[in-house]
Design an enzyme around this catalytic site. Structure first.
Site, PDB file in Angstrom:
ATOM      1  N   ILE A   5      -5.143  -2.233  -2.842  1.00 20.98           N
ATOM      2  CA  ILE A   5      -6.584  -2.231  -2.560  1.00 20.98           C
ATOM      3  C   ILE A   5      -7.276  -1.276  -3.545  1.00 20.98           C
ATOM      4  O   ILE A   5      -8.406  -0.868  -3.330  1.00 20.98           O
ATOM      5  CB  ILE A   5      -6.907  -1.849  -1.094  1.00 20.98           C
ATOM      6  CG1 ILE A   5      -6.088  -0.633  -0.622  1.00 20.98           C
ATOM      7  CG2 ILE A   5      -6.643  -3.004  -0.156  1.00 20.98           C
ATOM      8  CD1 ILE A   5      -6.684   0.690  -0.892  1.00 20.98           C
TER       9      ILE A   5
ATOM     10  N   ASP B 283      -5.977  -7.337  -3.136  1.00 24.98           N
ATOM     11  CA  ASP B 283      -7.439  -7.505  -3.022  1.00 24.98           C
ATOM     12  C   ASP B 283      -8.094  -7.427  -4.397  1.00 24.98           C
ATOM     13  O   ASP B 283      -9.265  -7.761  -4.533  1.00 24.98           O
ATOM     14  CB  ASP B 283      -8.012  -6.402  -2.107  1.00 24.98           C
ATOM     15  CG  ASP B 283      -9.508  -6.582  -1.847  1.00 24.98           C
ATOM     16  OD1 ASP B 283      -9.912  -7.730  -1.566  1.00 24.98           O
ATOM     17  OD2 ASP B 283     -10.262  -5.597  -1.947  1.00 24.98           O
TER      18      ASP B 283
ATOM     19  N   GLU C 221     -10.915 -10.635 -12.642  1.00 25.84           N
ATOM     20  CA  GLU C 221     -11.741 -11.071 -11.499  1.00 25.84           C
ATOM     21  C   GLU C 221     -13.008 -11.731 -12.045  1.00 25.84           C
ATOM     22  O   GLU C 221     -13.585 -11.219 -13.013  1.00 25.84           O
ATOM     23  CB  GLU C 221     -12.112  -9.859 -10.627  1.00 25.84           C
ATOM     24  CG  GLU C 221     -10.885  -9.199 -10.016  1.00 25.84           C
ATOM     25  CD  GLU C 221     -11.226  -7.963  -9.167  1.00 25.84           C
ATOM     26  OE1 GLU C 221     -12.420  -7.698  -8.938  1.00 25.84           O
ATOM     27  OE2 GLU C 221     -10.291  -7.281  -8.748  1.00 25.84           O
TER      28      GLU C 221
ATOM     29  N   HIS D  47     -11.453  -9.250  -3.679  1.00 29.01           N
ATOM     30  CA  HIS D  47     -12.054  -7.911  -3.847  1.00 29.01           C
ATOM     31  C   HIS D  47     -13.125  -7.654  -2.777  1.00 29.01           C
ATOM     32  O   HIS D  47     -14.305  -7.474  -3.085  1.00 29.01           O
ATOM     33  CB  HIS D  47     -12.639  -7.752  -5.263  1.00 29.01           C
ATOM     34  CG  HIS D  47     -12.845  -6.304  -5.639  1.00 29.01           C
ATOM     35  ND1 HIS D  47     -12.832  -5.859  -6.940  1.00 29.01           N
ATOM     36  CD2 HIS D  47     -13.079  -5.201  -4.883  1.00 29.01           C
ATOM     37  CE1 HIS D  47     -13.046  -4.548  -6.964  1.00 29.01           C
ATOM     38  NE2 HIS D  47     -13.201  -4.134  -5.717  1.00 29.01           N
TER      39      HIS D  47
HETATM   40  P1  NAP Z   1     -10.290   9.571  -4.491  1.00 29.70           P
HETATM   41  O1  NAP Z   1     -10.733  10.304  -3.274  1.00 29.70           O
HETATM   42  O2  NAP Z   1     -10.708  10.066  -5.827  1.00 29.70           O
HETATM   43  O3  NAP Z   1      -8.708   9.462  -4.408  1.00 29.70           O
HETATM   44  C1  NAP Z   1      -7.929   9.005  -5.445  1.00 29.70           C
HETATM   45  C2  NAP Z   1      -6.567   9.625  -5.325  1.00 29.70           C
HETATM   46  O4  NAP Z   1      -5.750   9.072  -6.352  1.00 29.70           O
HETATM   47  C3  NAP Z   1      -6.563  11.156  -5.483  1.00 29.70           C
HETATM   48  O5  NAP Z   1      -5.828  11.733  -4.454  1.00 29.70           O
HETATM   49  C4  NAP Z   1      -5.873  11.357  -6.818  1.00 29.70           C
HETATM   50  O6  NAP Z   1      -5.056  12.516  -6.830  1.00 29.70           O
HETATM   51  C5  NAP Z   1      -4.986  10.140  -6.904  1.00 29.70           C
HETATM   52  N1  NAP Z   1      -4.578   9.871  -8.271  1.00 29.70           N
HETATM   53  C6  NAP Z   1      -5.218  10.158  -9.429  1.00 29.70           C
HETATM   54  N2  NAP Z   1      -4.447   9.849 -10.490  1.00 29.70           N
HETATM   55  C7  NAP Z   1      -3.286   9.373  -9.979  1.00 29.70           C
HETATM   56  C8  NAP Z   1      -2.075   8.937 -10.556  1.00 29.70           C
HETATM   57  N3  NAP Z   1      -1.897   8.926 -11.881  1.00 29.70           N
HETATM   58  N4  NAP Z   1      -1.075   8.543  -9.732  1.00 29.70           N
HETATM   59  C9  NAP Z   1      -1.228   8.568  -8.388  1.00 29.70           C
HETATM   60  N5  NAP Z   1      -2.352   8.996  -7.787  1.00 29.70           N
HETATM   61  C10 NAP Z   1      -3.367   9.384  -8.569  1.00 29.70           C
HETATM   62  O7  NAP Z   1     -10.785   8.047  -4.450  1.00 29.70           O
HETATM   63  P2  NAP Z   1     -10.928   7.127  -3.158  1.00 29.70           P
HETATM   64  O8  NAP Z   1     -12.303   7.233  -2.631  1.00 29.70           O
HETATM   65  O9  NAP Z   1      -9.790   7.365  -2.258  1.00 29.70           O
HETATM   66  O10 NAP Z   1     -10.792   5.688  -3.861  1.00 29.70           O
HETATM   67  C11 NAP Z   1      -9.599   5.324  -4.518  1.00 29.70           C
HETATM   68  C12 NAP Z   1      -9.787   4.054  -5.323  1.00 29.70           C
HETATM   69  O11 NAP Z   1      -9.843   2.928  -4.457  1.00 29.70           O
HETATM   70  C13 NAP Z   1     -11.090   3.963  -6.117  1.00 29.70           C
HETATM   71  O12 NAP Z   1     -11.014   4.638  -7.356  1.00 29.70           O
HETATM   72  C14 NAP Z   1     -11.287   2.478  -6.279  1.00 29.70           C
HETATM   73  O13 NAP Z   1     -10.781   2.029  -7.513  1.00 29.70           O
HETATM   74  C15 NAP Z   1     -10.479   1.872  -5.150  1.00 29.70           C
HETATM   75  N6  NAP Z   1     -11.344   1.153  -4.215  1.00 29.70           N
HETATM   76  C16 NAP Z   1     -11.181  -0.189  -4.050  1.00 29.70           C
HETATM   77  C17 NAP Z   1     -12.002  -0.881  -3.176  1.00 29.70           C
HETATM   78  C18 NAP Z   1     -11.834  -2.364  -2.937  1.00 29.70           C
HETATM   79  O14 NAP Z   1     -12.819  -3.043  -2.678  1.00 29.70           O
HETATM   80  N7  NAP Z   1     -10.628  -2.879  -2.979  1.00 29.70           N
HETATM   81  C19 NAP Z   1     -13.029  -0.223  -2.490  1.00 29.70           C
HETATM   82  C20 NAP Z   1     -13.145   1.148  -2.679  1.00 29.70           C
HETATM   83  C21 NAP Z   1     -12.306   1.832  -3.540  1.00 29.70           C
HETATM   84  P3  NAP Z   1      -5.625  13.994  -7.198  1.00 29.70           P
HETATM   85  O15 NAP Z   1      -6.569  14.337  -6.085  1.00 29.70           O
HETATM   86  O16 NAP Z   1      -4.398  14.832  -7.220  1.00 29.70           O
HETATM   87  O17 NAP Z   1      -6.308  13.835  -8.528  1.00 29.70           O
END
Ligand code: NAP
Length: 309
Positions: free
Chosen positions: A225, A251, A256, A274
């Site tokens: 996701i 997703d 896309e 998505h």
């Molecule tokens: P977030 O709070 O910034 O969390 C991202 C996490 O990923 C952080 O804990 C970060 O670790 C970790 N990370 C960074 N680099 C990494 C790596 N190389 N290997 C493993 N983990 C790593 O973001 P979020 O709000 O949870 O959202 C995450 C992502 O979900 C978004 O960036 C977006 O692309 C995706 N998303 C998808 C949908 C959808 O419709 N499917 C909707 C919303 C979001 P650190 O804290 O240690 O840096």
């Protein structure tokens, strides 16, 4: 107050979101991001995270000081150019966690219990001719989360009642009651279900590669996701075709809205277009968050969520 003719909206927004934008202010719209921009002294751009914002477009708008993207991921923005020009960017974190986690959990059960096929089985009256497949229980399994950020942590809390052990990986150990495994491939090796919840970035590009999928193994499931770029799709297709993993719920895709058609021929996938944040409550909250950022900028207030670039 957002001044008239100060914001260029780039790309199409779903009707519900557009109505919310129009309720708050009147943007000038450029529906095709690759078309020449309209005349105007725009100071900010409003875009969705599903719309790639071309660097060439921003270059043609020298008065731009802020890009507001409606979504938490900001891999759609020309980050190098923005940094070089000192153009700020904002996103909409947090407000979409519920919707994304609900979908992720639904996809996991849909995949493991084969709910879409079971539904078709009843609808097609195949039930009268035989029994449906025996599937897999989640309880007692190990669930890995790659990316223990906002969504990863909300996902883990939702998974706890399902009697699973939660393990995770990412650049840093978090203050969470789950076991940390620094190496992503080792996380996969231990996981029965592996959720991807990390951002798209150069560091995460194709982090799910052939070696990691081999470590995940033939009885384990992948749920993505996050973003398509996080997965090496050729390696994933091979792993699914050869049954090197049990299945994948996806997703997000590289291409896309036209994902690789090889995914469509597989019977061990669950595919969604998505829709992680696609609930009315969430999309309204995201839109207002994005407009609040624009208002903060024009009122010379601190931005609510400036992205690190
Ligand atoms: P977030 O709070 O910034 O969390 C991202 C996490 O990923 C952080 O804990 C970060 O670790 C970790 N990370 C960074 N680099 C990494 C790596 N190389 N290997 C493993 N983990 C790593 O973001 P979020 O709000 O949870 O959202 C995450 C992502 O979900 C978004 O960036 C977006 O692309 C995706 N998303 C998808 C949908 C959808 O419709 N499917 C909707 C919303 C979001 P650190 O804290 O240690 O840096």
């Amino acid at each position: 107050m957002i001044p008239v003719n100060s914001v260029l909206q780039v790309g199409h927004f779903p009707e519900l979101m557009q109505a919310e934008i129009n309720r708050r202010f009147s943007p000038t719209c450029l529906l095709d991001p690759n078309a020449p921009p309209p005349e105007g002294n725009f100071q900010a751009i409003l875009v969705r995270s599903n719309t790639k914002l071309p660097e060439a477009l921003v270059k043609q708008l020298p008065s731009i000081q802020l890009i507001t993207t409606c979504g938490v991921g900001y891999d759609n923005l020309p980050l190098g150019y923005l940094k070089q020009q000192g153009i700020k960017a904002t996103n909409t974190p947090g407000v979409l966690n519920d919707a994304v986690c609900e979908l992720a959990i639904g996809m996991m059960f849909g995949l493991m219990r084969r709910i879409p096929e079971a539904h078709e089985f009843v609808k097609s009256k195949a039930w009268s001719k035989g029994l449906f497949a025996i599937t897999t229980t989640l309880a007692g399994k190990k669930v890995g989360i790659l990316g223990m950020g906002r969504i990863g942590q909300d996902l883990a809390k939702r998974l706890e009642p399902f009697k699973v052990e939660i393990i995770y990986s990412g650049p840093s150990k978090k203050d969470v009651p789950y076991r940390y495994i620094a190496d992503a491939t080792e996380l996969a090796r231990e996981s029965d279900v592996l959720f991807l919840a990390c951002p798209a970035s150069p560091a995460t590009e194709k982090i799910i590669n052939a070696e990691l999928l081999e470590a995940l193994g033939p009885s384990s499931y992948l749920i993505n996701i996050a973003r398509g770029s996080v997965v090496d799709e050729s390696a994933l297709l091979y792993a699914l075709q050869q049954k090197r993993i049990a299945g994948a719920a996806l997703d997000v895709f590289d291409n896309e809205p036209n994902p690789d058609s090889a995914f469509l021929d597989l019977d061990n996938v669950l595919l969604t277009p998505h829709i992680g944040s696609a609930t009315s409550e969430t999309r309204i909250a995201m839109t207002n968050f994005a407009v609040d950022n624009l208002e903060a900028f024009f009122n010379q207030q601190p931005l609510l969520t400036e992205v690190e670039n």
